[in-house]
Scaffold this active site. Structure first.
Site, PDB file in Angstrom:
ATOM      1  N   GLU A 250       0.885  -1.175   0.000  1.00  0.00           N
ATOM      2  CA  GLU A 250       0.000   0.000   0.000  1.00  0.00           C
ATOM      3  C   GLU A 250       0.914   1.213   0.000  1.00  0.00           C
ATOM      4  O   GLU A 250       1.622   1.453   0.972  1.00  0.00           O
ATOM      5  CB  GLU A 250      -0.885   0.005   1.258  1.00  0.00           C
ATOM      6  CG  GLU A 250      -1.736  -1.246   1.438  1.00  0.00           C
ATOM      7  CD  GLU A 250      -2.847  -1.370   0.414  1.00  0.00           C
ATOM      8  OE1 GLU A 250      -3.156  -0.359  -0.252  1.00  0.00           O
ATOM      9  OE2 GLU A 250      -3.381  -2.477   0.248  1.00  0.00           O
ATOM     10  N   CYS A 285      -2.463   9.296   3.003  1.00  0.00           N
ATOM     11  CA  CYS A 285      -2.271   8.826   1.628  1.00  0.00           C
ATOM     12  C   CYS A 285      -3.500   9.093   0.772  1.00  0.00           C
ATOM     13  O   CYS A 285      -3.412   9.158  -0.445  1.00  0.00           O
ATOM     14  CB  CYS A 285      -1.970   7.334   1.650  1.00  0.00           C
ATOM     15  SG  CYS A 285      -3.212   6.396   2.542  1.00  0.00           S
TER      16      CYS A 285
HETATM   17  P1  NAD Z   1       8.541   4.755   4.153  1.00  0.00           P
HETATM   18  O1  NAD Z   1       8.425   3.924   2.922  1.00  0.00           O
HETATM   19  O2  NAD Z   1       9.732   5.604   4.309  1.00  0.00           O
HETATM   20  O3  NAD Z   1       8.497   3.837   5.460  1.00  0.00           O
HETATM   21  C1  NAD Z   1       7.416   2.962   5.704  1.00  0.00           C
HETATM   22  C2  NAD Z   1       7.930   1.821   6.575  1.00  0.00           C
HETATM   23  O4  NAD Z   1       8.844   1.052   5.808  1.00  0.00           O
HETATM   24  C3  NAD Z   1       8.680   2.288   7.809  1.00  0.00           C
HETATM   25  O5  NAD Z   1       8.379   1.431   8.888  1.00  0.00           O
HETATM   26  C4  NAD Z   1      10.117   2.159   7.385  1.00  0.00           C
HETATM   27  O6  NAD Z   1      11.020   2.009   8.444  1.00  0.00           O
HETATM   28  C5  NAD Z   1      10.050   0.911   6.534  1.00  0.00           C
HETATM   29  N1  NAD Z   1      11.163   0.751   5.579  1.00  0.00           N
HETATM   30  C6  NAD Z   1      11.967   1.720   5.066  1.00  0.00           C
HETATM   31  N2  NAD Z   1      12.898   1.162   4.268  1.00  0.00           N
HETATM   32  C7  NAD Z   1      12.677  -0.170   4.257  1.00  0.00           C
HETATM   33  C8  NAD Z   1      13.299  -1.269   3.614  1.00  0.00           C
HETATM   34  N3  NAD Z   1      14.356  -1.136   2.827  1.00  0.00           N
HETATM   35  N4  NAD Z   1      12.791  -2.497   3.815  1.00  0.00           N
HETATM   36  C9  NAD Z   1      11.712  -2.671   4.590  1.00  0.00           C
HETATM   37  N5  NAD Z   1      11.094  -1.674   5.252  1.00  0.00           N
HETATM   38  C10 NAD Z   1      11.565  -0.425   5.086  1.00  0.00           C
HETATM   39  O7  NAD Z   1       7.203   5.595   4.217  1.00  0.00           O
HETATM   40  P2  NAD Z   1       6.828   6.715   5.285  1.00  0.00           P
HETATM   41  O8  NAD Z   1       7.589   7.939   4.925  1.00  0.00           O
HETATM   42  O9  NAD Z   1       6.926   6.144   6.636  1.00  0.00           O
HETATM   43  O10 NAD Z   1       5.280   6.924   4.996  1.00  0.00           O
HETATM   44  C11 NAD Z   1       4.774   7.841   4.073  1.00  0.00           C
HETATM   45  C12 NAD Z   1       4.373   7.129   2.800  1.00  0.00           C
HETATM   46  O11 NAD Z   1       3.415   6.130   3.087  1.00  0.00           O
HETATM   47  C13 NAD Z   1       3.702   8.050   1.793  1.00  0.00           C
HETATM   48  O12 NAD Z   1       4.208   7.769   0.518  1.00  0.00           O
HETATM   49  C14 NAD Z   1       2.237   7.655   1.869  1.00  0.00           C
HETATM   50  O13 NAD Z   1       1.482   7.877   0.703  1.00  0.00           O
HETATM   51  C15 NAD Z   1       2.355   6.193   2.155  1.00  0.00           C
HETATM   52  N6  NAD Z   1       1.121   5.689   2.743  1.00  0.00           N
HETATM   53  C16 NAD Z   1       0.322   4.879   1.987  1.00  0.00           C
HETATM   54  C17 NAD Z   1      -0.866   4.399   2.505  1.00  0.00           C
HETATM   55  C18 NAD Z   1      -1.759   3.494   1.703  1.00  0.00           C
HETATM   56  O14 NAD Z   1      -2.642   2.888   2.286  1.00  0.00           O
HETATM   57  N7  NAD Z   1      -1.566   3.362   0.403  1.00  0.00           N
HETATM   58  C19 NAD Z   1      -1.237   4.746   3.801  1.00  0.00           C
HETATM   59  C20 NAD Z   1      -0.407   5.582   4.543  1.00  0.00           C
HETATM   60  C21 NAD Z   1       0.783   6.046   4.015  1.00  0.00           C
END
Ligand code: NAD
Length: 483
Positions: A250, A285
């Site tokens: 997501e 999001c």
């Molecule tokens: P992010 O991708 O930086 O981090 C999300 C999670 O992934 C965190 O727990 C992070 O530590 C982890 N992560 C980072 N690198 C990783 C890796 N290499 N392997 C595995 N896990 C890793 O995102 P963010 O900045 O925390 O959140 C914002 C983003 O989330 C925005 O793009 C937003 O649109 C999206 N979002 C999407 C939804 C949806 O339902 N589609 C909902 C909420 C937020």
């Protein structure tokens, strides 16, 4: 100020990270560190997987009533401490505490209750073959699964994943965002109090490339449910592919809100349009960051809309009068401000906002940004193509339905669209043609937890919510019996 240290939850116990390394956790409204979370690594994940693996057979065989009962008990314990959770969520993320109290925490409780009920009521299919045989499908838990969540709706998205995973009979290794780990840590404490058997729910805190990556790569983790940015999702998809691991992704969005001249633009509806852009500082999001308005009402609409946006109050998240709080982190604040610079350099006219806000008093050093509305940019501009994830909305005029559709679909993302019109035929026609996983008509963020949730294109792979989530977290096995 005393700094709280959070713990990992592994095998039913709260433990420090094996390497004794820690990450600072900031309070965005004041720009200061208020907690530390484990800077765990692959060794902590391995310990969590071992515990989850040991717990898996008993949890998978546990009656659905037992799983549901524990999820309800956890929901009750969070409910009893709702105010504390709301204050902690606000402190950790910068969002108004009133929003956390009304939205984040109640919806987290609702997630747990919904999937507790689903554990009891869901069923699988059977396919009789005209008098010769019958097939039935067993939906068995996968074993150990990984859940990785982001910072914007910390507890809500954390429970959105762990609840169906546990309800379906899996044991879990979960990683909340290291930027907002506090409410997940508190949930972990309550999971012990609720009586979850050791190893059923494990929570490992830390950075994405360390803990998240280790979850994705661990051979005994069978599936990963991820919510976060498209960049991280791309990375996870690649890592999971070579391991034939199930993934649900997501990711980001660049969602359109489309207002037709025939829309019923009552004050309440206009408020919803404003909320769809700026709720949670635009850090949802599902926020409609591209506001498409039919040209025949454009100017009139713009003035009414701007008056409302200018009236939004940015302030101390603890103040009940604040509509917007602080952005989640200094890097994110810098990113959003850089997006505004880019918008100006692309020729965008800033109609309101476009600047930081200094909140006097205890929040003087906080990361606050004024709600911003920009016009004059074509849909192809980077500002209209890249996710900003802050309180920034662009206005884009359109002539007719065909142009609205072309602009709305003219993005690499496909998460959610909202449509404002009184023409029922148009509403259904467009809803079918919009390339988005979710379409709201004359509403926004009205959520039924049974419905499929997720995006198309670069916004997602797979769907969560209701039975979709239970399907994701189970392995279907067909049994064929000849008469
Ligand atoms: P992010 O991708 O930086 O981090 C999300 C999670 O992934 C965190 O727990 C992070 O530590 C982890 N992560 C980072 N690198 C990783 C890796 N290499 N392997 C595995 N896990 C890793 O995102 P963010 O900045 O925390 O959140 C914002 C983003 O989330 C925005 O793009 C937003 O649109 C999206 N979002 C999407 C939804 C949806 O339902 N589609 C909902 C909420 C937020």
């Amino acid at each position: 100020m005393s700094i709280t240290r959070l713990a990992n939850l592994i095998d039913g116990r709260l433990v420090p990270p094996l390497a004794d390394r820690w990450l600072d956790v900031y309070e965005p409204a004041i720009g200061e560190v208020f907690a530390q979370c484990p800077d765990a690594d692959a060794a902590d994940v391995a310990a969590a997987v071992d515990a989850a693996q040991r717990a898996a057979p008993v949890w998978a065989a546990a009656p659905a009533e037992q799983r549901a009962g524990l999820l309800h008990r956890l929901a009750n314990l969070i409910h009893e401490r709702l105010d504390e959770f709301a204050e902690l969520e606000s402190r950790d993320s910068g969002k108004p505490v009133s929003l956390a109290r009304q939205l984040d925490i109640p919806r987290s409780i609702a997630n747990l209750r919904h999937f507790a009920a689903a554990a009891l009521t869901w069923s699988s299919e059977s396919h009789p073959m005209e008098g010769s045989a019958i097939n039935y499908t067993l939906r068995q838990p996968l074993g150990v699964v990984g859940c990785i969540s982001p910072w914007n709706l910390p507890l809500y998205l954390f429970t959105w994943k762990i609840a169906p995973a546990l309800a379906a009979g899996n044991t879990v290794v979960a990683k909340p965002s290291e930027i907002t780990p506090c409410t997940a840590a508190l949930l972990g404490e309550l999971a012990i109090e609720a009586g979850f058997p050791p190893g059923v729910l494990n929570i490992v805190h830390g950075r994405g490339p360390a803990v998240g990556q280790a979850i994705v790569e661990h051979p005994r983790i069978k599936a990963v449910s991820f919510t976060g940015s498209t960049a991280t999702g791309t990375h996870i998809a690649a890592a999971a592919a070579t391991r034939f691991k199930k993934v649900s992704l997501e990711m980001g969005g660049k969602n359109p809100a489309i207002v037709f001249a025939d829309a019923e633009l009552s004050d309440a509806n206009l408020d919803t349009v404003v909320r769809s852009g700026f709720a949670n500082q635009g850090e949802i999001c599902l926020c409609g960051s591209r506001l498409l308005v039919q040209r025949s009402i454009y100017e009139n609409f713009r003035e009414r809309y701007l008056a409302r946006v200018r009236a939004l109050r940015v302030g101390d998240p603890n103040d009940a009068a604040s509509d917007l709080g602080a952005l989640v982190s200094k890097p994110h604040f810098d990113k959003v401000m850089a997006c505004m610079t880019l918008a100006r350099s692309e020729g965008g006219r800033v109609l309101c906002g476009g600047e930081t806000v200094t909140v006097p008093g205890r929040c003087e050093q906080g990361w606050f940004v004024a709600p911003t509305v920009i016009e004059g940019l074509p849909n192809e501009a980077a500002t209209n193509q890249q996710e900003i994830f802050g309180p920034v909305v662009t206005l884009i005029p359109f002539e007719d339905e065909a142009e609205a559709l072309a602009i709305a679909n003219g993005t690499g993302y496909g998460l959610a669209a909202s449509l404002w019109t009184s023409d029922l035929s148009r509403a259904h026609r467009l809803a079918g043609q919009l390339d988005f996983g979710i379409v709201w008509i004359n509403c926004w963020m009205l959520r039924d937890l049974r419905t499929p949730f997720g995006g198309m294109k670069h916004s997602g792979l797979g769907r969560e919510g209701g039975n979709e989530a239970l399907r994701f977290f189970t392995e279907p096995k067909n049994i064929c019996i000849r008469y």
